[in-house]
Design a protein around this motif. Sequence first.
Motif, short mmCIF file in Angstrom:
data_model
loop_
_atom_site.label_atom_id
_atom_site.label_comp_id
_atom_site.label_asym_id
_atom_site.label_seq_id
_atom_site.Cartn_x
_atom_site.Cartn_y
_atom_site.Cartn_z
N UNK A 86 11.66 5.08 -0.45
CA UNK A 86 12.40 6.30 -0.66
C UNK A 86 12.61 6.75 1.29
N UNK A 87 11.56 6.67 2.09
CA UNK A 87 12.48 6.91 3.61
C UNK A 87 13.45 5.78 4.37
N UNK A 88 13.30 4.72 3.86
CA UNK A 88 14.20 4.05 4.26
C UNK A 88 15.23 3.46 3.11
N UNK A 134 1.08 -1.03 0.34
CA UNK A 134 -0.42 -0.07 0.01
C UNK A 134 0.67 1.33 -0.16
N UNK A 145 7.41 12.59 -0.18
CA UNK A 145 7.01 11.53 -0.72
C UNK A 145 5.78 11.65 -0.87
N UNK A 183 2.37 12.86 10.36
CA UNK A 183 2.19 11.21 10.07
C UNK A 183 2.93 10.26 10.61
N UNK A 212 6.10 3.26 -2.44
CA UNK A 212 7.20 3.66 -2.50
C UNK A 212 7.88 5.14 -1.31
N UNK A 213 6.68 5.60 -0.48
CA UNK A 213 6.89 6.09 0.79
C UNK A 213 8.41 5.74 1.38
N UNK A 214 7.77 4.71 1.71
CA UNK A 214 8.55 3.85 2.76
C UNK A 214 9.84 2.96 1.93
N UNK A 274 9.58 10.02 3.67
CA UNK A 274 8.47 10.26 3.76
C UNK A 274 7.19 11.21 3.71
N UNK A 276 2.70 7.15 9.66
CA UNK A 276 3.15 6.18 8.83
C UNK A 276 4.38 7.25 8.69
N UNK A 277 4.84 8.10 8.46
CA UNK A 277 6.50 8.74 8.38
C UNK A 277 6.92 8.23 9.94
N UNK A 278 6.58 8.49 11.11
CA UNK A 278 7.01 8.67 12.28
C UNK A 278 7.40 6.80 12.37
N UNK A 305 7.72 4.58 10.47
CA UNK A 305 9.18 4.36 9.45
C UNK A 305 10.51 4.96 9.53
N UNK A 306 10.62 6.60 10.78
CA UNK A 306 11.53 6.71 11.12
C UNK A 306 11.85 6.14 12.28
N UNK A 325 16.93 6.81 2.04
CA UNK A 325 17.07 7.71 2.52
C UNK A 325 17.93 7.88 4.31
N UNK A 326 16.88 7.30 4.42
CA UNK A 326 17.48 6.71 5.95
C UNK A 326 18.89 5.56 6.38
N UNK A 334 14.22 10.37 7.31
CA UNK A 334 14.13 9.91 7.45
C UNK A 334 12.31 9.95 7.20
#
Lengths: 230, 250
Positions: free
Chosen positions: A96-98, A89, B216, A176, A92-94, B213, A178-180, A182-183, A100-101, B209
């Motif tokens: 991209x985040x992972x 779902x 994006x 979000x 792409x954000x996950x 996220x 989701x962002x938190x 994944x971070x 860059x992280x 990160x």
Amino acid sequence: MLLTALHVSFGIILSIVAFEGAVWLNKHIRTPLLNPLLVAVTFIIVILTTFRIPLSDYQQGARVISFFLGPATAVLAFSIYQQITILKKHFIPVLAGCLMGSITSIVSSYLLCKAFGMDQAVTMSTLPKSVTTPIAMSISQELGGITSITVAVVIASGIMGSILAPTLTKLFHVKSPIAAGVAIGTCSHAIGTSKALEINELEGAMSGIAIGVSGLITMIIALTYHSLLG
Amino acid sequence: MRDDDSTLFDDDHGMASNLGDDIADEVVAEEEREREGADRDSRVPLLQSPLRVVDEADVVSESLIKRKVDAINPDLNGDGVISPREARIARMRKALIRAHVHLHKAVRIILQIALIVAVCMAGERLADILPVDVPSNIVSMIVLLVFLMTGTLRMRNIADGANFLLDHMSIFFIPAAVAIMGSFSMIAPNIIKLVLICLITTVLVFFVTSFTVSTVMNLMARLDARKARAAIAGGDAQAAVRTDSKEGAR
């Protein structure tokens, strides 16, 4: 014969007793600093140094336990597979985040280690500090680091991430979950995920996914770099 | 029947897609029981790995126990009264059933772990053959993932064993961590620096990160909004997509 049997079982029994004791302690005094692994390891080290038991005696028995590191790593695939629906779902954000992280983790660890004047072996050991322990150990071995140092920094990062997570979420105005999530998962793997699960289910789920994704990405980056230069 | 407040099965999370309805009901019932704290006998697992999504396997065995236990009729001589002796016998039977199911589960765990170990050994051989220098643990992980995705191994084939390994993963790292004793001389002088490095990198990684996220997700939301607006305005989906790409090229 009895002595050898005693020798071997000593390591196993000490490890299990220490761990069960640490879990019991953690259940009664809930603080992220009392991570069962940390407490158990400290306890064992104290016992070994107090009674002047050589490390090799302990490791003879404990080798049986560390044999299961391979299967424990492989089972991460099971965990990733269970989460594939959620991953699809928000792929792409996950990703991209992972990505860059992971890059940030490797580059900042390397630069800071060099800035502080650490030698090569220690630097290589701290590179995979943000990924979950089994993957971090494999990466560290390939890069020529010292596995025990890697385990130490990985646990330290995990504990720090889990303690700082709520503060950082507020500090950086992360709206979000989701962002938190994944971070948290990218910087403090499984230990942080336990904390994320306490905050919010979605954050916890995202955090768990981030462990697998950032683990794989970090491994690809680290090993590509190593095979290009090494 | 899913109007409960258990957000675990909210479809937005997509987590319930591989659970059947009856298992979902069981889990909800299980959660309610835990909340009331009523069932003291049910095994609340002390170690729950954050890497687990839903302990489907545990739920199934608990429901099996419950079904068999409910099927016992303690009234042995049919006189409508449960004497203390009959009650005692019923309790013993319940305990036996519980032990029986748990024994089955333990054996299942051992066999499944053996299966996982077999996959790991295959992974080790494969890692030796590969031209690239990938650690054998990772190869085993990828092999297992491929097996799961292609359906060679079903989840229930390894669920119990896998969950056991995930829950107790910390134990397996104790020997590796204790080995720090050997490299203490390397860590001790640098310990403050190492702590600082951990701290700074953790904060940095968190920031980068979360920022990535969020950005994006915002970008994707904006792209979707733009496409929707263009499609509505143009009245023709095809034309909207073509216009969009032309705008992008400019």
